[in-house]
Design a protein around this motif. Structure first.
Motif, PDB file in Angstrom:
ATOM      1  N   PHE A 145       0.846  -1.180   0.000  1.00 49.49           N
ATOM      2  CA  PHE A 145       0.000   0.000   0.000  1.00 49.49           C
ATOM      3  C   PHE A 145       0.885   1.234   0.000  1.00 49.49           C
ATOM      4  N   SER A 146       0.316   2.389   0.234  1.00 46.49           N
ATOM      5  CA  SER A 146       1.054   3.647   0.105  1.00 46.49           C
ATOM      6  C   SER A 146       1.122   4.407   1.420  1.00 46.49           C
ATOM      7  N   GLY A 147       2.053   5.340   1.479  1.00 48.90           N
ATOM      8  CA  GLY A 147       2.179   6.232   2.624  1.00 48.90           C
ATOM      9  C   GLY A 147       2.924   7.485   2.192  1.00 48.90           C
ATOM     10  N   PHE A 148       3.057   8.432   3.113  1.00 51.97           N
ATOM     11  CA  PHE A 148       3.773   9.659   2.776  1.00 51.97           C
ATOM     12  C   PHE A 148       4.423  10.259   4.016  1.00 51.97           C
ATOM     13  N   VAL A 149       5.603  10.821   3.803  1.00 49.64           N
ATOM     14  CA  VAL A 149       6.385  11.404   4.890  1.00 49.64           C
ATOM     15  C   VAL A 149       5.678  12.662   5.404  1.00 49.64           C
ATOM     16  N   VAL A 150       5.437  12.719   6.713  1.00 50.03           N
ATOM     17  CA  VAL A 150       4.761  13.876   7.298  1.00 50.03           C
ATOM     18  C   VAL A 150       5.640  14.628   8.293  1.00 50.03           C
ATOM     19  N   ASP A 151       6.845  14.110   8.523  1.00 51.79           N
ATOM     20  CA  ASP A 151       7.782  14.813   9.405  1.00 51.79           C
ATOM     21  C   ASP A 151       9.204  14.455   8.986  1.00 51.79           C
ATOM     22  N   PRO A 152      10.124  15.433   8.915  1.00 55.77           N
ATOM     23  CA  PRO A 152      11.491  15.162   8.465  1.00 55.77           C
ATOM     24  C   PRO A 152      12.242  14.163   9.333  1.00 55.77           C
ATOM     25  N   SER A 153      11.797  13.958  10.584  1.00 63.47           N
ATOM     26  CA  SER A 153      12.487  13.021  11.472  1.00 63.47           C
ATOM     27  C   SER A 153      12.259  11.576  11.083  1.00 63.47           C
ATOM     28  N   GLY A 154      11.354  11.302  10.124  1.00 57.24           N
ATOM     29  CA  GLY A 154      11.148   9.942   9.669  1.00 57.24           C
ATOM     30  C   GLY A 154       9.807   9.352  10.021  1.00 57.24           C
ATOM     31  N   VAL A 155       8.772  10.181  10.073  1.00 57.77           N
ATOM     32  CA  VAL A 155       7.423   9.705  10.386  1.00 57.77           C
ATOM     33  C   VAL A 155       6.600   9.684   9.100  1.00 57.77           C
ATOM     34  N   ILE A 156       5.969   8.554   8.833  1.00 56.28           N
ATOM     35  CA  ILE A 156       5.181   8.337   7.622  1.00 56.28           C
ATOM     36  C   ILE A 156       3.736   8.045   8.008  1.00 56.28           C
ATOM     37  N   MET A 157       2.792   8.671   7.310  1.00 57.34           N
ATOM     38  CA  MET A 157       1.377   8.412   7.548  1.00 57.34           C
ATOM     39  C   MET A 157       0.849   7.456   6.493  1.00 57.34           C
ATOM     40  N   SER A 158      -0.048   6.566   6.914  1.00 53.71           N
ATOM     41  CA  SER A 158      -0.704   5.654   5.989  1.00 53.71           C
ATOM     42  C   SER A 158      -2.060   5.275   6.549  1.00 53.71           C
ATOM     43  N   THR A 159      -2.736   4.374   5.866  1.00 45.48           N
ATOM     44  CA  THR A 159      -3.987   3.837   6.375  1.00 45.48           C
ATOM     45  C   THR A 159      -3.701   2.689   7.338  1.00 45.48           C
ATOM     46  N   ALA A 160      -4.693   2.378   8.179  1.00 43.73           N
ATOM     47  CA  ALA A 160      -4.498   1.374   9.223  1.00 43.73           C
ATOM     48  C   ALA A 160      -5.086   0.017   8.878  1.00 43.73           C
ATOM     49  N   HIS A 161      -6.084  -0.022   7.986  1.00 45.63           N
ATOM     50  CA  HIS A 161      -6.781  -1.295   7.760  1.00 45.63           C
ATOM     51  C   HIS A 161      -5.876  -2.360   7.150  1.00 45.63           C
ATOM     52  N   ASN A 162      -4.777  -1.947   6.525  1.00 46.61           N
ATOM     53  CA  ASN A 162      -3.834  -2.899   5.937  1.00 46.61           C
ATOM     54  C   ASN A 162      -2.965  -3.580   6.991  1.00 46.61           C
ATOM     55  N   LEU A 163      -3.011  -3.115   8.228  1.00 47.21           N
ATOM     56  CA  LEU A 163      -2.026  -3.510   9.227  1.00 47.21           C
ATOM     57  C   LEU A 163      -2.557  -4.439  10.309  1.00 47.21           C
ATOM     58  N   VAL A 164      -3.780  -4.919  10.165  1.00 49.01           N
ATOM     59  CA  VAL A 164      -4.341  -5.846  11.143  1.00 49.01           C
ATOM     60  C   VAL A 164      -3.597  -7.181  11.064  1.00 49.01           C
ATOM     61  N   GLY A 165      -3.032  -7.615  12.184  1.00 45.70           N
ATOM     62  CA  GLY A 165      -2.272  -8.862  12.197  1.00 45.70           C
ATOM     63  C   GLY A 165      -0.877  -8.730  11.631  1.00 45.70           C
ATOM     64  N   LEU A 166      -0.313  -7.533  11.724  1.00 45.23           N
ATOM     65  CA  LEU A 166       1.002  -7.254  11.140  1.00 45.23           C
ATOM     66  C   LEU A 166       2.108  -8.112  11.757  1.00 45.23           C
ATOM     67  N   HIS A 194       8.764  16.688   2.869  1.00 47.30           N
ATOM     68  CA  HIS A 194       7.647  16.036   3.543  1.00 47.30           C
ATOM     69  C   HIS A 194       6.367  16.798   3.232  1.00 47.30           C
ATOM     70  N   VAL A 195       5.238  16.187   3.545  1.00 48.81           N
ATOM     71  CA  VAL A 195       3.932  16.813   3.350  1.00 48.81           C
ATOM     72  C   VAL A 195       3.489  17.429   4.670  1.00 48.81           C
ATOM     73  N   SER A 196       3.201  18.710   4.648  1.00 48.75           N
ATOM     74  CA  SER A 196       2.781  19.397   5.867  1.00 48.75           C
ATOM     75  C   SER A 196       1.325  19.078   6.193  1.00 48.75           C
ATOM     76  N   LEU A 197       1.088  18.530   7.375  1.00 51.72           N
ATOM     77  CA  LEU A 197      -0.284  18.293   7.821  1.00 51.72           C
ATOM     78  C   LEU A 197      -0.907  19.564   8.377  1.00 51.72           C
ATOM     79  N   ALA A 198      -0.087  20.440   8.919  1.00 52.71           N
ATOM     80  CA  ALA A 198      -0.605  21.669   9.522  1.00 52.71           C
ATOM     81  C   ALA A 198      -1.197  22.608   8.484  1.00 52.71           C
ATOM     82  N   GLU A 199      -0.780  22.464   7.226  1.00 50.77           N
ATOM     83  CA  GLU A 199      -1.241  23.378   6.186  1.00 50.77           C
ATOM     84  C   GLU A 199      -2.334  22.769   5.312  1.00 50.77           C
ATOM     85  N   GLY A 200      -2.904  21.636   5.713  1.00 45.10           N
ATOM     86  CA  GLY A 200      -3.969  21.021   4.945  1.00 45.10           C
ATOM     87  C   GLY A 200      -5.251  21.838   4.995  1.00 45.10           C
ATOM     88  N   VAL A 201      -6.166  21.535   4.067  1.00 46.69           N
ATOM     89  CA  VAL A 201      -7.455  22.227   4.019  1.00 46.69           C
ATOM     90  C   VAL A 201      -8.568  21.210   3.784  1.00 46.69           C
TER      91      VAL A 201
END
Length: 229
Positions: A59-80, A118-125
């Protein structure tokens, strides 16, 4: 996990601090068909591979913080069982979940790497409504940096108490977790899934759900609690 690794917890707090500071990504590319601000986010997108209950999924994700944090969806991760992240340059590194919310279908993944873009979450609309033009940037079928354009074609619907937008846009296996932008390159949503039986109708998790997810993290930090998995 009631005793999370302190380094993982610190990554989460670094992410929250960065969210409130609202840093933005650099413009990195241009194209006559796709708005330049949208293209600028290609390097922030990651392809995520996971072993879940004996199956391999992508699946996909995107960097949301330069320190190495990536956001993605959660439903793919059940039983990881195992998680890896492939970056825009082809490098593959291990990933660790530092926060997951199955109800909102959002997760944060930590990797041992710093990023310049990275993609800024604070500047989303928030999405405006019917007919709004949008662009997803993700890893459909493991093709990193793939961009699809589309538009909102239905009113928001409530699913288990959380809103989802219906869109006319290509959504293939692996698209889940892709960031979605308006023509100014501002984050408006995350791809959740496609409608069964079609690859041109999908559903998006709107920016206000992302806001609620981050706001809850901030409140938990104030209460000195954290949930990791």
């Amino acid at each position: 996990d009631r005793n999370p690794d302190p380094s993982h917890v610190q990554a989460l707090w670094n992410f929250i601090n960065g969210y409130y500071k609202g840093a933005s990504a650099d413009v990195a590319a241009s194209n006559s068909a796709i708005p330049v601000p949208v293209l600028s986010h290609i390097e922030s997108v990651a392809c995520i591979a996971a072993q879940v209950k004996g199956d391999d999924i992508q699946f996909s994700g995107f960097v949301v913080d330069p320190s190495g944090v990536i956001m993605s969806t959660a439903h793919n991760l059940v039983g990881l069982r195992k998680l890896s992240v492939t970056l825009f340059d082809g490098q593959t590194i291990p990933g660790r979940i530092i926060r997951i919310d199955y109800e909102r279908d959002l997760a944060l993944i930590d990797v041992d790497m710093e990023f310049s873009a990275h993609v800024s979450l604070a500047e989303g609309v928030k999405l405006l409504g019917m007919g709004q033009k949008i662009y997803s940037v993700g890893c459909p079928e493991n093709l990193g940096g793939t961009i699809y354009s589309g538009f909102i074609n239905g009113p928001p619907r409530s699913v288990e108490g959380h809103p989802l937008w219906q869109v006319s846009m290509k959504v293939y296996p692996g698209s889940s977790g892709s960031p979605v932008f308006n023509d100014k390159g501002t984050l408006v949503a995350v791809v959740k899934a496609r409608h069964k039986g079609t690859d041109s109708l999908g559903f998006l998790i709107p920016y206000e759900t992302i806001q609620a997810f981050i706001r809850e993290l901030s409140l938990q930090r104030g209460n000195a609690t954290i949930t990791t998995q």
